[in-house]
Scaffold this motif. Structure first.
Motif, short mmCIF file in Angstrom:
data_model
loop_
_atom_site.label_atom_id
_atom_site.label_comp_id
_atom_site.label_asym_id
_atom_site.label_seq_id
_atom_site.Cartn_x
_atom_site.Cartn_y
_atom_site.Cartn_z
N ASP A 102 3.28 1.69 -2.11
CA ASP A 102 3.81 1.87 -3.46
C ASP A 102 3.16 3.10 -4.11
O ASP A 102 1.97 3.38 -3.90
N ARG A 127 -1.82 -0.48 -5.46
CA ARG A 127 -2.56 -0.31 -4.21
C ARG A 127 -3.98 -0.85 -4.36
O ARG A 127 -4.49 -1.54 -3.47
N TRP A 182 -8.62 5.13 -5.37
CA TRP A 182 -7.52 4.58 -6.17
C TRP A 182 -7.97 4.31 -7.60
O TRP A 182 -7.20 4.46 -8.54
N PHE A 198 0.82 -1.21 0.00
CA PHE A 198 0.00 0.00 0.00
C PHE A 198 0.85 1.27 0.00
O PHE A 198 0.34 2.35 -0.27
#
Length: 344
Positions: free
Chosen positions: A8, A14, A34, A6
């Motif tokens: 990244d 994610r 996201w 998470f």
């Protein structure tokens, strides 16, 4: 370990980690945020531009794979799939198309079927030119479209008697009057007569089909891939690196020639191979020996790829738990291909 994923910078990673590893619902607030980031990301925008201007079915097919891997679901995928289907031959395959790519219009501008080309059972079919577009179509969610099913039927029809796939008619792509030669040693299967690159691509297509992924055709193909029990750490994560865009996707006959242990495990897990299969068990043990102290798998060439590689392997390991099929467990001897004599 999931907390590291998470962290990244990629919203795609994610989102996929949350949904596929943590089981987060699609209406979760962070998941929705996201998804919005994915649709607006520069990486996705660049791939959509390349997809709109792609001139070869092979390139367009792999761009679809990359967009699907990043979690993109926009309407451009359906448009590209329809364009690919306009180039499909009546038997379900796609033509080789060695004509001048610079003069060909983009696939998105195709409105009429292409001019008649050589039949796939004639002298010019190359398996990779069908498996890459078909994999992209399946990755975009159209594996059960009747036209895609026709391509899957074609794949099954060109298999060799041992269940592997040839690269295509041999010797300069099978020009008339040429003899059919065996596959070169560097891409010949350990236990089969077919081409490792073509067989890998065919299994990658079957692995994305909701029904054919558990068929005997898919499992025999995986069995051929698992027969090669050599481990090359430098090849680990090769396919993920291409999907993310850190390595170029290229080649025709050699498109899948790199033997990536992570990709083989991914295909085996999707095709229902049991974790009790000796070769899978030993492959998993080898991969676990490479895991870093914080639970991530490092990538030898691209350190920034470690989280994507870890996500890919964790998904494969979870899918393996549902596997119920064990293949040919006898070890197969492997001898590196012979090299020519030195000139000096």
């Amino acid at each position: 370990m999931n907390a590291l994923l998470f962290a990244d910078p990629s919203p795609s990673l994610r989102w996929r980690a949350a949904v596929e590893l943590d089981g987060a619902p699609e209406d979760d607030e962070e998941v929705r945020a996201w998804r919005t980031e994915i649709d607006r990301s520069e990486n996705v925008r660049q791939l959509l531009v390349q997809l709109a201007t792609a001139r070869r079915p092979l390139n367009a097919g792999y761009l679809l794979c990359r967009l699907a891997h990043l979690g993109y679901r926009g309407p451009e995928l359906a448009t590209a799939v329809e364009s690919l289907f306009t180039l499909q031959q009546p038997d379900g395959s796609w033509p080789v198309g060695f004509d001048d790519e610079d003069e060909r219009p983009a696939l998105s501008s195709t409105r009429e079927p292409p001019r008649e080309s050589a039949p796939s059972d004639g002298p010019r079919f190359v398996t990779t030119h069908t498996v890459v577009p078909l994999r992209g179509i399946a990755a975009a969610g159209f594996a059960t479209d009747p036209r895609a099913e026709r391509a899957y039927d074609w794949l099954e029809s060109v298999r060799l008697p041992d269940g592997s796939w040839p690269a295509g008619p041999k010797a300069d792509f099978g020009k008339d009057g040429r003899p059919s030669l065996p596959e070169p040693e560097y891409r010949r299967l350990t236990r089969g007569a077919g081409c490792r690159s073509a067989t890998t691509g065919a299994v990658a297509c079957l692995a994305l089909h909701p029904d054919r992924n558990r068929s005997d055709t898919a499992r025999i193909g995986v069995d051929h891939l698992l027969a090669r029990e050599t481990r090359d750490e430098s090849a680990l994560g090769w396919e993920v690196s291409r999907l993310v865009g850190l390595e170029r996707h290229q080649g025709q006959v050699t498109f899948y020639v790199t033997f990536d242990p992570a990709f083989v495990l991914d295909l085996a897990s999707r095709c229902g191979v049991s974790p009790e299969d000796r070769r899978v068990r030993e492959l998993v043990a080898y991969l676990e020996s490479l895991r870093g102290p914080y639970g991530l798998w490092p990538h030898h060439a691209h350190p920034q790829l470690s989280r994507w590689l870890t996500f890919d392997l964790e998904c494969s390991l979870r899918r393996l738990a549902a596997g119920d099929w064990t293949g040919n467990e006898d070890p197969a001897t492997f001898t590196p291909y012979r090299r020519g004599p030195r000139r000096y």
